[in-house]
Design an enzyme around this catalytic site. Structure first.
Site, PDB file in Angstrom:
ATOM      1  N   GLY A  34       0.865  -1.186   0.000  1.00 18.95           N
ATOM      2  CA  GLY A  34       0.000   0.000   0.000  1.00 18.95           C
ATOM      3  C   GLY A  34       0.894   1.226   0.000  1.00 18.95           C
ATOM      4  N   TYR A 104      -6.522  -6.830  -8.273  1.00 17.73           N
ATOM      5  CA  TYR A 104      -6.980  -6.363  -6.961  1.00 17.73           C
ATOM      6  C   TYR A 104      -8.185  -7.154  -6.490  1.00 17.73           C
ATOM      7  CZ  TYR A 104      -4.431  -1.863  -7.504  1.00 17.73           C
ATOM      8  OH  TYR A 104      -3.502  -0.879  -7.650  1.00 17.73           O
ATOM      9  N   ASN A 170       0.591   8.666  -8.305  1.00 19.10           N
ATOM     10  CA  ASN A 170       0.251   7.241  -8.186  1.00 19.10           C
ATOM     11  C   ASN A 170      -1.035   6.872  -8.928  1.00 19.10           C
ATOM     12  OD1 ASN A 170       2.147   5.653  -6.913  1.00 19.10           O
ATOM     13  ND2 ASN A 170       1.527   6.247  -4.860  1.00 19.10           N
ATOM     14  N   ARG A 172      -3.541   4.812 -10.676  1.00 23.11           N
ATOM     15  CA  ARG A 172      -3.796   3.372 -10.720  1.00 23.11           C
ATOM     16  C   ARG A 172      -4.917   3.109 -11.727  1.00 23.11           C
ATOM     17  NH1 ARG A 172       0.397   3.279  -8.913  1.00 23.11           N
ATOM     18  NH2 ARG A 172       1.152   2.459  -6.940  1.00 23.11           N
ATOM     19  N   GLY A 237      16.807   8.254 -12.345  1.00 24.83           N
ATOM     20  CA  GLY A 237      16.914   9.226 -11.263  1.00 24.83           C
ATOM     21  C   GLY A 237      15.685  10.108 -11.131  1.00 24.83           C
ATOM     22  N   GLY A 265       7.169  -0.352  -5.353  1.00 19.45           N
ATOM     23  CA  GLY A 265       7.360   0.252  -4.030  1.00 19.45           C
ATOM     24  C   GLY A 265       8.499   1.257  -4.035  1.00 19.45           C
ATOM     25  N   GLY A 267       8.987   3.809  -5.900  1.00 19.26           N
ATOM     26  CA  GLY A 267       8.501   5.188  -6.020  1.00 19.26           C
ATOM     27  C   GLY A 267       7.975   5.720  -4.697  1.00 19.26           C
ATOM     28  N   ASP A 268       7.332   4.845  -3.926  1.00 16.14           N
ATOM     29  CA  ASP A 268       6.827   5.269  -2.612  1.00 16.14           C
ATOM     30  C   ASP A 268       7.984   5.618  -1.698  1.00 16.14           C
ATOM     31  OD1 ASP A 268       4.364   4.445  -3.612  1.00 16.14           O
ATOM     32  OD2 ASP A 268       4.560   2.444  -2.742  1.00 16.14           O
ATOM     33  N   ASN A 292      16.319   8.940  -4.374  1.00 16.99           N
ATOM     34  CA  ASN A 292      16.876   7.956  -5.307  1.00 16.99           C
ATOM     35  C   ASN A 292      17.520   6.781  -4.560  1.00 16.99           C
ATOM     36  OD1 ASN A 292      16.175   9.326  -7.652  1.00 16.99           O
ATOM     37  ND2 ASN A 292      18.114  10.432  -7.779  1.00 16.99           N
TER      38      ASN A 292
HETATM   39  O1  KDG Z   1       3.373   1.601  -4.967  1.00 16.62           O
HETATM   40  C1  KDG Z   1       3.266   0.274  -4.586  1.00 16.62           C
HETATM   41  C2  KDG Z   1       1.821   0.034  -4.497  1.00 16.62           C
HETATM   42  O2  KDG Z   1       1.318  -0.047  -5.791  1.00 16.62           O
HETATM   43  C3  KDG Z   1       1.394  -1.185  -3.844  1.00 16.62           C
HETATM   44  O3  KDG Z   1       1.959  -1.322  -2.587  1.00 16.62           O
HETATM   45  C4  KDG Z   1      -0.096  -1.325  -3.804  1.00 16.62           C
HETATM   46  O4  KDG Z   1      -0.855   0.775  -3.029  1.00 16.62           O
HETATM   47  C5  KDG Z   1      -0.924  -0.095  -3.845  1.00 16.62           C
HETATM   48  C6  KDG Z   1      -1.882   0.035  -4.923  1.00 16.62           C
HETATM   49  O5  KDG Z   1      -2.926   0.581  -4.669  1.00 16.62           O
HETATM   50  O6  KDG Z   1      -1.618  -0.407  -6.048  1.00 16.62           O
END
Ligand code: KDG
Length: 331
Positions: A34, A104, A170, A172, A237, A265, A267-268, A292
């Site tokens: 997450g 998902y 992010n 999705r 980078g 992960g 990027g998080d 980085n």
């Molecule tokens: O950035 C990594 C996330 O994609 C992963 O942990 C799951 O949060 C997530 C998602 O909603 O895809």
């Protein structure tokens, strides 16, 4: 009192144990995942106080999430247990090249039922007292109307606390289309201090088509309103610009890895390294370097959290990458 507040859905992810397409994956590692939780744990590892606001189901997966976050030192008093829904799940293939496909199982999950009342409760319990930073991602507003309102409520509390606001786009595409996401994310981007995203995401929220240079996308995103825009470029980078000096683009190369084991992960955790550095007073180029380095550490291990560095590891990676590539061992 916490320095950083974040909110969203923490999931249990089943990640294929061997690289290849999901259709061929028969065995999986179970990990905690997450985006916002990854940032929270990343910041906690680097020594910062973080609160996570969210919901998990009254099930073993929810227990695993709570234990993991708590064990990492994240404040979990605002992680509610929802008796009426189960913890969200995801199934992910492992790819070294190209994006990893995800399935998902999170519709109507506990995490997606996050609501403004959860944020009010957290605020009443002191989550925003003295908070210096609120970190958001574009995932939470995609989960449900209530979750989107929860984000809005959190922004109100953060503004009252005079906290810095960051948004990691992010995007999705399994949760919403570009057409649905763009206006919502653009509206959020206008109101945050720091906007982070990859070039594809910055192109969507600025309305640019594909093929633009990262520096041009950063400048276009600055026009939306944030004070700083960071383009995360993975193996290339990061580049960023500050509104006060919009003609200058700062670029920092990635830490070069002998092998990318699992980039999900990274990027998080770039965000975690970047935020930690800014909280510690670092300038923009240094914050990019820390981001980085954290991203590389995560990409070097399977799972969103496995490779997260602590402060000593981060310094070792930074030191080694400034000299001559990564050492075989860092301790
Ligand atoms: O950035 C990594 C996330 O994609 C992963 O942990 C799951 O949060 C997530 C998602 O909603 O895809």
């Amino acid at each position: 009192m916490t320095e950083v507040v974040t909110l969203g859905e923490c999931l249990i992810a089943f990640v294929a144990t061997t690289p290849g397409p999901l259709a061929e994956a028969a065995t999986f590692d179970r990990i905690v995942a997450g985006a916002e939780a990854n940032v929270a744990v990343g910041l906690a590892r680097l020594g910062h106080e973080v609160s996570f606001i969210g919901r998990v189901g009254a099930d073993g997966f929810g227990d695993a999430i709570r234990r993991r976050l708590r064990g990492e030192g994240v404040r979990t008093v605002d992680l509610a247990t929802d008796d009426a829904a189960t913890t969200g799940l995801l199934f992910r293939e492992r790819r070294v090249l190209g994006p990893a496909h995800v399935v998902y199982a999170r519709q109507a999950s506990a995490g997606s039922r996050l609501s403004p009342a959860d944020v009010d409760r957290a605020a009443a319990g002191g989550a925003f007292d003295g908070a210096r930073w609120l970190h958001l991602t574009g995932i939470t507003p995609a989960l449900s109307a209530d979750a989107r309102s929860a984000v809005e409520r959190a922004i109100e509390y953060a503004r009252d606390a005079d906290a810095t606001l960051s948004l990691d786009v992010n995007l999705r595409r399994r949760l919403w289309s570009d057409e649905a996401a763009a206006p919502v994310l653009r509206d959020l981007a206008r109101r945050v201090d720091i906007l982070l995203g990859n070039p594809d995401e910055l192109a969507v929220i600025t309305g640019h088509g594909p093929g633009h240079e990262p520096a041009a996308l950063v400048r276009a995103a600055l026009d939306l309103g944030p004070g700083i825009v960071v383009a995360k470029l993975g193996g290339r980078g990061a580049v960023a610009s500050d509104r006060d000096d919009a003609d200058t683009t700062v670029a920092r190369p990635a830490v070069s890895l002998p092998v990318v084991v699992d980039p999900v992960g990274a990027g998080d955790v770039f965000c975690a390294g970047f935020i930690a550095a800014r909280l510690e007073g670092a300038d923009l180029p240094t914050a990019l370097e820390h981001g980085n380095a954290c991203g590389a550490a995560v990409a070097a291990a399977v799972g969103d959290l496995t490779g997260l560095p602590d402060r000593a590891e981060l310094q070792a990676i930074l030191g080694a990458s400034r000299e001559d590539g990564l050492p075989d061992t860092i301790r």
